[in-house]
Design a protein around this motif. Structure first.
Motif, PDB file in Angstrom:
ATOM      1  N   LEU A   1      -0.975  -0.439  -0.062  1.00  0.00           N
ATOM      2  CA  LEU A   1      -1.935  -0.338   1.038  1.00  0.00           C
ATOM      3  C   LEU A   1      -1.213  -0.461   2.375  1.00  0.00           C
ATOM      4  O   LEU A   1      -1.011  -1.564   2.877  1.00  0.00           O
ATOM      5  CB  LEU A   1      -3.056  -1.379   0.857  1.00  0.00           C
TER       6      LEU A   1
ATOM      7  N   ALA B   1      -2.213   1.323   5.128  1.00  0.00           N
ATOM      8  CA  ALA B   1      -3.072   1.714   6.257  1.00  0.00           C
ATOM      9  C   ALA B   1      -3.245   0.560   7.239  1.00  0.00           C
ATOM     10  O   ALA B   1      -3.243  -0.605   6.860  1.00  0.00           O
ATOM     11  CB  ALA B   1      -4.445   2.144   5.726  1.00  0.00           C
TER      12      ALA B   1
ATOM     13  N   THR C   1     -14.682  -5.794   9.195  1.00  0.00           N
ATOM     14  CA  THR C   1     -14.727  -4.748   8.158  1.00  0.00           C
ATOM     15  C   THR C   1     -14.427  -5.433   6.819  1.00  0.00           C
ATOM     16  O   THR C   1     -13.974  -6.574   6.790  1.00  0.00           O
ATOM     17  CB  THR C   1     -13.656  -3.675   8.408  1.00  0.00           C
ATOM     18  N   LYS C   2     -14.665  -4.698   5.739  1.00  0.00           N
ATOM     19  CA  LYS C   2     -14.295  -5.267   4.428  1.00  0.00           C
ATOM     20  C   LYS C   2     -12.782  -5.199   4.297  1.00  0.00           C
ATOM     21  O   LYS C   2     -12.179  -4.171   4.648  1.00  0.00           O
ATOM     22  CB  LYS C   2     -14.919  -4.439   3.312  1.00  0.00           C
TER      23      LYS C   2
ATOM     24  N   ILE D   1      -9.950  -4.314   2.338  1.00  0.00           N
ATOM     25  CA  ILE D   1      -9.746  -3.485   1.132  1.00  0.00           C
ATOM     26  C   ILE D   1      -8.712  -4.127   0.208  1.00  0.00           C
ATOM     27  O   ILE D   1      -8.920  -4.261  -1.002  1.00  0.00           O
ATOM     28  CB  ILE D   1      -9.287  -2.057   1.522  1.00  0.00           C
ATOM     29  N   LEU D   2      -7.603  -4.545   0.829  1.00  0.00           N
ATOM     30  CA  LEU D   2      -6.500  -5.111   0.037  1.00  0.00           C
ATOM     31  C   LEU D   2      -6.975  -6.356  -0.726  1.00  0.00           C
ATOM     32  O   LEU D   2      -6.737  -6.486  -1.936  1.00  0.00           O
ATOM     33  CB  LEU D   2      -5.340  -5.451   0.981  1.00  0.00           C
TER      34      LEU D   2
ATOM     35  N   PHE E   1       0.845  -4.632   3.134  1.00  0.00           N
ATOM     36  CA  PHE E   1       1.718  -4.596   4.305  1.00  0.00           C
ATOM     37  C   PHE E   1       1.299  -5.717   5.249  1.00  0.00           C
ATOM     38  O   PHE E   1       0.122  -6.077   5.290  1.00  0.00           O
ATOM     39  CB  PHE E   1       1.578  -3.251   5.037  1.00  0.00           C
TER      40      PHE E   1
ATOM     41  N   LYS F   1      -0.270 -14.280   2.996  1.00  0.00           N
ATOM     42  CA  LYS F   1      -1.066 -13.098   2.624  1.00  0.00           C
ATOM     43  C   LYS F   1      -0.894 -12.744   1.141  1.00  0.00           C
ATOM     44  O   LYS F   1      -1.844 -12.304   0.492  1.00  0.00           O
ATOM     45  CB  LYS F   1      -0.657 -11.888   3.477  1.00  0.00           C
TER      46      LYS F   1
ATOM     47  N   LYS G   1      -4.324 -12.696  -0.854  1.00  0.00           N
ATOM     48  CA  LYS G   1      -4.827 -11.384  -1.298  1.00  0.00           C
ATOM     49  C   LYS G   1      -4.366 -11.039  -2.718  1.00  0.00           C
ATOM     50  O   LYS G   1      -4.559  -9.921  -3.169  1.00  0.00           O
ATOM     51  CB  LYS G   1      -4.406 -10.306  -0.298  1.00  0.00           C
TER      52      LYS G   1
HETATM   53  N1  CTP Z   1      -5.990  -4.344   5.024  1.00  0.00           N
HETATM   54  C1  CTP Z   1      -6.998  -3.780   4.289  1.00  0.00           C
HETATM   55  N2  CTP Z   1      -8.279  -3.823   4.756  1.00  0.00           N
HETATM   56  C2  CTP Z   1      -8.566  -4.382   5.923  1.00  0.00           C
HETATM   57  C3  CTP Z   1      -7.541  -4.964   6.692  1.00  0.00           C
HETATM   58  C4  CTP Z   1      -6.240  -4.909   6.202  1.00  0.00           C
HETATM   59  O1  CTP Z   1      -6.741  -3.238   3.210  1.00  0.00           O
HETATM   60  N3  CTP Z   1      -9.826  -4.400   6.356  1.00  0.00           N
HETATM   61  C5  CTP Z   1      -4.627  -4.342   4.465  1.00  0.00           C
HETATM   62  C6  CTP Z   1      -3.630  -3.491   5.227  1.00  0.00           C
HETATM   63  O2  CTP Z   1      -3.601  -2.152   4.735  1.00  0.00           O
HETATM   64  C7  CTP Z   1      -2.334  -4.222   4.938  1.00  0.00           C
HETATM   65  C8  CTP Z   1      -2.743  -5.678   4.845  1.00  0.00           C
HETATM   66  O3  CTP Z   1      -4.147  -5.646   4.546  1.00  0.00           O
HETATM   67  O4  CTP Z   1      -1.795  -3.865   3.694  1.00  0.00           O
HETATM   68  C9  CTP Z   1      -2.473  -6.516   6.021  1.00  0.00           C
HETATM   69  O5  CTP Z   1      -3.438  -6.404   6.959  1.00  0.00           O
HETATM   70  P1  CTP Z   1      -3.486  -7.384   8.214  1.00  0.00           P
HETATM   71  O6  CTP Z   1      -4.571  -6.881   9.080  1.00  0.00           O
HETATM   72  O7  CTP Z   1      -2.146  -7.492   8.821  1.00  0.00           O
HETATM   73  O8  CTP Z   1      -3.828  -8.732   7.535  1.00  0.00           O
HETATM   74  P2  CTP Z   1      -5.007  -9.690   7.739  1.00  0.00           P
HETATM   75  O9  CTP Z   1      -5.315 -10.234   6.416  1.00  0.00           O
HETATM   76  O10 CTP Z   1      -6.107  -9.003   8.445  1.00  0.00           O
HETATM   77  O11 CTP Z   1      -4.423 -10.864   8.571  1.00  0.00           O
HETATM   78  P3  CTP Z   1      -4.196 -11.044  10.133  1.00  0.00           P
HETATM   79  O12 CTP Z   1      -5.161 -10.162  10.839  1.00  0.00           O
HETATM   80  O13 CTP Z   1      -4.413 -12.457  10.310  1.00  0.00           O
HETATM   81  O14 CTP Z   1      -2.769 -10.641  10.363  1.00  0.00           O
END
Ligand code: CTP
Length: 403
Positions: free
Chosen positions: A277, A279, A308-309, A311-312, A327, A341, A345
Motif C-alpha cells: 500500500l 498510495a 477517511t477509512k 485501508i492499510l 509505507f 505503525k 496496522k
Molecule cells: N493508508 C491507507 N489508508 C489511509 C491512510 C493511509 O491505506 N486512509 C496507508 C498508506 O497507503 C501507507 C500507510 O497507510 O501505506 C501510512 O499512512 P500514514 O498516513 O503515513 O499513516 P497514519 O497511520 O495515517 O499515521 P500518521 O498520519 O500519524 O503518520
C-alpha cells in the motif's frame, strides 16, 4: 509485454541448413523488444550471410576471435560477449557443435563464448534423423543438460536429406515461445498475485473542488512494474495520476477517493498473496460534500472534516496468508513512528521515507528508504531512482516470503 523485452539475447549460429531460419529468429526477438547480438561459426556463413544478420540485429556479427579486415585487427572478446548476454541461444546446434560443447572443446569464438557464458544457455539441435538418435548425439544432449543447458527439442518433419523424422530445428516461433515460457516459469513471483495502491486520493468538497496531495504515483507504478517483470499478476489500484503503465501482467483500476480505493482494495485483497500500500491516501475528507459549487463570500469559511477509512489498517485486521506492506512518510522520530505503525496496522514490512532525507518523498524521481520488518530489523538503502527503489522493495519481499 514479453518477458524478453529489454533483455539481451546472444544468438549462436552453427553450420546447419536450418541456419537460414535464423533471420526470422532475430526478427522475432527484436520484435519482442530484445537486444540481439549474433555470433557464428565460420562454416555457418555458407548458409546465411553475416550481413543479413547484422542488418536485422542492428549489431555487428562476429565469427572469429579477431577481425583481420578491420584496422588494428579488432579483438572479439568472448568473455565480454558471454557476460553481456541475459540469454544465450545456440540455434541451429549441429551434432558437431553439441559434441564440442559437451567436451569443452574451444576452437572457435562461439565455443569460447559458450564456455564463458554465465547466463542460461538454450540450444536447438538440427541434424538428420539418424544423427539425432545416434548414441553419441544422445550422450551429448544428456551431458549438456546435466550441465544446466536447456534443450529445445528438435521437431519431426521433412529433413534436408529428403528423409522424414526427428531432427528438424524447432520453428523460430516455437523457439521464441519456448524461451519465453521457460523464462516466465522461473520468475520468482510467477503464480503470485500482488495488490498495489498508488498515487493520491481526491476528496470532493463540491462538484469542482477537492482535497488532495502532491503524490505523483511514480513509486507505486514503479513497484507494479518491478513485480510484473518478476512474473507477478498485479492489480494496481491508482488514485488520480498521470503515470502510464503498459504490461500484460498489470491490471490497472482507477479510483478517485479514499473510499473508492478502500472498496477496490477489499474486492481484491482476499485473492492476493502480497499487498503493497504505497498510495498517499487522504487522512480526512469533508464531512459533507456540497451539491453546488460553494460561492465565494467575504467572511472566512470553515469546513468540517471527518477521517477517511484507513485501508492499510483494515487489511491488517482481516489478513490471513497475505504478506502486507505499508509505507510511512515521516518528518520526525521516523524509525519509532514506523515501528509503531507495523504493530498498529499488523504489517509484515514497512517502507519508511523520511522527509529529512534530500531526494526522498512525493514529487521527485528518487527516493531513499529504510525497510523495517515485523521483528523490527532495519535495512537502510541509499538514495536511488524510484525504479531502482521499487526493485529493492520487491527483492526484499521475495527474500521475506521465501523464509
Ligand atoms: N493508508 C491507507 N489508508 C489511509 C491512510 C493511509 O491505506 N486512509 C496507508 C498508506 O497507503 C501507507 C500507510 O497507510 O501505506 C501510512 O499512512 P500514514 O498516513 O503515513 O499513516 P497514519 O497511520 O495515517 O499515521 P500518521 O498520519 O500519524 O503518520
Amino acid at each position: 509485454m514479453s518477458v524478453l523485452s529489454g533483455k539481451k539475447v546472444l544468438l549462436g549460429i552453427t553450420a546447419g541448413i536450418a541456419a537460414y531460419k535464423t533471420a526470422s529468429l532475430v526478427r522475432l526477438f527484436i520484435k519482442l523488444g530484445a537486444d540481439v547480438k549474433v555470433i557464428m561459426t565460420p562454416a555457418s556463413k555458407d548458409f546465411i550471410t553475416p550481413l543479413t544478420l547484422s542488418t536485422l540485429s542492428k549489431n555487428p556479427v562476429h565469427s572469429t576471435f579477431y577481425e583481420k579486415e578491420v584496422e588494428n585487427e579488432l579483438w572479439n572478446n568472448h568473455v565480454d560477449l558471454g557476460l553481456w548476454a541475459d540469454y544465450f541461444l545456440i540455434a541451429p546446434a549441429t551434432a558437431n557443435t553439441l559434441s564440442k560443447m559437451s567436451n569443452g572443446t574451444c576452437n572457435n569464438l562461439l565455443l569460447a563464448t559458450y564456455l564463458s557464458a554465465k547466463c542460461p544457455v538454450y540450444f536447438a539441435p538440427a541434424m538428420d534423423l539418424d544423427m539425432y538418435i545416434h548414441p553419441s548425439t544422445k550422450e551429448s544432449l544428456q551431458k549438456l543438460q546435466s550441465f544446466g543447458n536447456i534443450l529445445i527439442p528438435a521437431a519431426s518433419g521433412e529433413l534436408a536429406s529428403g528423409l522424414v523424422g526427428e531432427g528438424r530445428m524447432a520453428e523460430p516461433e516455437d523457439i521464441v515461445s519456448f524461451i519465453e515460457n521457460d523464462v516466465l516459469s522461473k520468475l520468482p513471483l510467477r503464480g503470485k498475485k500482488v495488490l498495489i495502491t498508488a498515487g493520491p486520493t481526491y476528496e470532493a468538497i463540491d462538484p469542482v473542488r477537492f482535497i488532495g496531495n502532491h503524490s505523483s504515483g511514480k513509486m507505486g507504478f514503479a513497484i507494479a512494474k518491478a513485480a510484473a517483470n518478476l512474473g507477478a499478476e498485479v492489480i494496481l489500484i491508482s488514485g488520480p495520476s498521470h503515470q502510464q503503465i503498459k504490461h500484460s501482467f498489470v491490471k490497472r483500476i482507477d479510483v478517485v477517493s479514499a473510499n473508492d480505493m478502500y472498496n477496490a482494495a477489499h474486492t481484491y485483497f482476499k485473492d492476493v498473496d502480497i499487498a503493497i500500500l504505497s498510495a498517499a491516501v487522504a487522512d480526512y475528507k469533508p464531512k459533507n460534500i456540497a451539491n453546488q459549487k460553494i460561492k465565494k463570500k467575504d467572511s472566512t469559511l470553515a469546513m468540517e472534516l471527518t477521517p477517511t477509512k484507513d485501508i492499510l489498517a483494515s487489511l491488517g485486521l482481516i489478513k490471513k496468508h497475505q504478506f502486507l506492506v505499508g509505507f510511512a512518510l515521516e518528518t520526525n522520530n521516523e524509525i519509532e513512528n514506523a515501528k509503531s505503525k507495523i504493530t498498529r496496522k499488523n504489517l509484515d514490512v514497512i517502507v519508511l521515507n523520511s522527509l529529512q532525507d534530500k531526494g526522498a518523498g512525493f514529487a521527485t524521481n528518487t527516493n531513499k528508504i529504510t525497510i523495517i520488518d515485523k521483528d523490527f530489523n532495519e535495512k537502510p538503502f541509499k538514495l536511488k531512482s524510484k525504479v531502482e527503489v521499487a526493485k529493492d522493495i520487491i527483492n526484499e519481499i521475495i527474500l521475506k516470503i521465501k523464509k
